[in-house]
Design a protein around this motif. Sequence first.
Motif, PDB file in Angstrom:
ATOM      1  N   ALA A  86      -3.559   0.540   2.123  1.00 19.85           N
ATOM      2  CA  ALA A  86      -3.161   0.038   3.431  1.00 19.85           C
ATOM      3  C   ALA A  86      -2.368  -1.260   3.311  1.00 19.85           C
ATOM      4  O   ALA A  86      -1.646  -1.643   4.243  1.00 19.85           O
ATOM      5  CB  ALA A  86      -4.397  -0.178   4.320  1.00 19.85           C
ATOM      6  N   GLY A  87      -2.497  -1.932   2.176  1.00 18.14           N
ATOM      7  CA  GLY A  87      -1.706  -3.135   1.884  1.00 18.14           C
ATOM      8  C   GLY A  87      -1.291  -3.073   0.433  1.00 18.14           C
ATOM      9  O   GLY A  87      -1.805  -3.827  -0.402  1.00 18.14           O
ATOM     10  N   ILE A  88      -0.378  -2.179   0.123  1.00 12.63           N
ATOM     11  CA  ILE A  88      -0.066  -1.833  -1.257  1.00 12.63           C
ATOM     12  C   ILE A  88       0.468  -3.012  -2.064  1.00 12.63           C
ATOM     13  O   ILE A  88       0.347  -3.060  -3.289  1.00 12.63           O
ATOM     14  CB  ILE A  88       0.945  -0.656  -1.302  1.00 12.63           C
ATOM     15  CG1 ILE A  88       1.001  -0.014  -2.704  1.00 12.63           C
ATOM     16  CG2 ILE A  88       2.313  -1.121  -0.846  1.00 12.63           C
ATOM     17  CD1 ILE A  88      -0.257   0.702  -3.071  1.00 12.63           C
ATOM     18  N   HIS A  89       1.050  -4.030  -1.374  1.00 13.07           N
ATOM     19  CA  HIS A  89       1.574  -5.208  -2.072  1.00 13.07           C
ATOM     20  C   HIS A  89       0.470  -5.954  -2.821  1.00 13.07           C
ATOM     21  O   HIS A  89       0.735  -6.588  -3.847  1.00 13.07           O
ATOM     22  CB  HIS A  89       2.265  -6.152  -1.079  1.00 13.07           C
ATOM     23  CG  HIS A  89       1.392  -6.561   0.071  1.00 13.07           C
ATOM     24  ND1 HIS A  89       1.001  -5.680   1.053  1.00 13.07           N
ATOM     25  CD2 HIS A  89       0.831  -7.764   0.376  1.00 13.07           C
ATOM     26  CE1 HIS A  89       0.236  -6.323   1.927  1.00 13.07           C
ATOM     27  NE2 HIS A  89       0.109  -7.575   1.546  1.00 13.07           N
ATOM     28  N   ARG A  90      -0.768  -5.859  -2.326  1.00  9.83           N
ATOM     29  CA  ARG A  90      -1.892  -6.523  -3.003  1.00  9.83           C
ATOM     30  C   ARG A  90      -2.126  -5.920  -4.381  1.00  9.83           C
ATOM     31  O   ARG A  90      -2.481  -6.623  -5.337  1.00  9.83           O
ATOM     32  CB  ARG A  90      -3.155  -6.410  -2.150  1.00  9.83           C
ATOM     33  CG  ARG A  90      -3.047  -7.028  -0.764  1.00  9.83           C
ATOM     34  CD  ARG A  90      -4.255  -6.701   0.080  1.00  9.83           C
ATOM     35  NE  ARG A  90      -4.395  -5.270   0.282  1.00  9.83           N
ATOM     36  CZ  ARG A  90      -5.420  -4.688   0.928  1.00  9.83           C
ATOM     37  NH1 ARG A  90      -6.405  -5.439   1.403  1.00  9.83           N
ATOM     38  NH2 ARG A  90      -5.457  -3.388   1.083  1.00  9.83           N
ATOM     39  N   LEU A  91      -1.949  -4.622  -4.479  1.00 12.55           N
ATOM     40  CA  LEU A  91      -2.103  -3.941  -5.767  1.00 12.55           C
ATOM     41  C   LEU A  91      -0.927  -4.244  -6.686  1.00 12.55           C
ATOM     42  O   LEU A  91      -1.103  -4.538  -7.874  1.00 12.55           O
ATOM     43  CB  LEU A  91      -2.216  -2.432  -5.550  1.00 12.55           C
ATOM     44  CG  LEU A  91      -2.384  -1.582  -6.812  1.00 12.55           C
ATOM     45  CD1 LEU A  91      -3.743  -1.840  -7.460  1.00 12.55           C
ATOM     46  CD2 LEU A  91      -2.232  -0.097  -6.489  1.00 12.55           C
ATOM     47  N   ALA A 104      -6.773   5.982  -6.254  1.00 11.92           N
ATOM     48  CA  ALA A 104      -6.809   6.497  -7.633  1.00 11.92           C
ATOM     49  C   ALA A 104      -5.453   7.078  -8.033  1.00 11.92           C
ATOM     50  O   ALA A 104      -4.981   6.862  -9.160  1.00 11.92           O
ATOM     51  CB  ALA A 104      -7.908   7.537  -7.774  1.00 11.92           C
ATOM     52  N   SER A 105      -4.808   7.805  -7.135  1.00 16.31           N
ATOM     53  CA  SER A 105      -3.494   8.386  -7.434  1.00 16.31           C
ATOM     54  C   SER A 105      -2.450   7.306  -7.646  1.00 16.31           C
ATOM     55  O   SER A 105      -1.613   7.391  -8.558  1.00 16.31           O
ATOM     56  CB  SER A 105      -3.055   9.312  -6.292  1.00 16.31           C
ATOM     57  OG  SER A 105      -3.876  10.455  -6.225  1.00 16.31           O
ATOM     58  N   VAL A 106      -2.503   6.274  -6.826  1.00 14.69           N
ATOM     59  CA  VAL A 106      -1.517   5.204  -6.938  1.00 14.69           C
ATOM     60  C   VAL A 106      -1.680   4.461  -8.264  1.00 14.69           C
ATOM     61  O   VAL A 106      -0.705   4.222  -8.982  1.00 14.69           O
ATOM     62  CB  VAL A 106      -1.637   4.223  -5.752  1.00 14.69           C
ATOM     63  CG1 VAL A 106      -0.661   3.058  -5.928  1.00 14.69           C
ATOM     64  CG2 VAL A 106      -1.362   4.936  -4.443  1.00 14.69           C
TER      65      VAL A 106
END
Length: 249
Positions: free
Chosen positions: A158-163, A187-189
């Motif tokens: 939901a906030g992919i920039h954190r990852l 998990a997929s990401v």
Amino acid sequence: MNVDQLTKLLEDVKNNECDVNTALELLKTLPYEDLSYAKVDHHRELRNGYPEVIYSPGKTLDQIKGIVENMMKRSKGNILASRADRDVFEAIKSVTSDAIYYEAARSVVVKREEYKTTDDYILVVTAGTADIPVAEETAVTATVMGNQVKRLYDVGVAGIHRLLDNVAIINHAKTVIVVAGMEGALASVVGGLCDKPIIAVPTSIGYGANFGGISALLGMLTSCASGIAVVNIDNGFGAACMASKINKL
């Protein structure tokens, strides 16, 4: 194998009539100890690499205390009780002052020796803060099993920039455990970002269509990212065991 047989085996090794590897194989079959309500497997560590862990739910406090007392007589190592509430901790604490309660992980450790560690680390990643209890069970278990563990929490899609801000810590891990509820997409990401083995842990966190973790489980099982293995819903303990074996190869 009784005491006389064990004595003879040791004498045979001493006299070079039996090689050490053969003796170790025989020792792996040494008997458990029967407490009537539990058969305590004191030689599981010799066979599987890890001592028996006490799964607390379904056991009475007296049974847990009895198992701990029995294990302490036969080993000087650490003892882990999983899915433990504070009542379980207080019961174990009455047996030994070495008991430590990891509340977030719902785990009790009878810590009688310092945790060993590894140069390589296991990374535990969560999609959300609500997944932390399962992640902490994973992290504490892996630590007790002698691994260096790092944590990366609340980096869901939901906030992919954190990852994406933390790709380096992912890429330097030996193994990555991804703990996620809802649809389990994290998990997929993560699997698409690195070349490490991914162990996915679906959690029961989510709204109604999550079906208590089944949607996350199915999402992880049908992931298009390669190199992902999936354990049971909320099974942080099982993920830690698998990651520990990979980390020590």
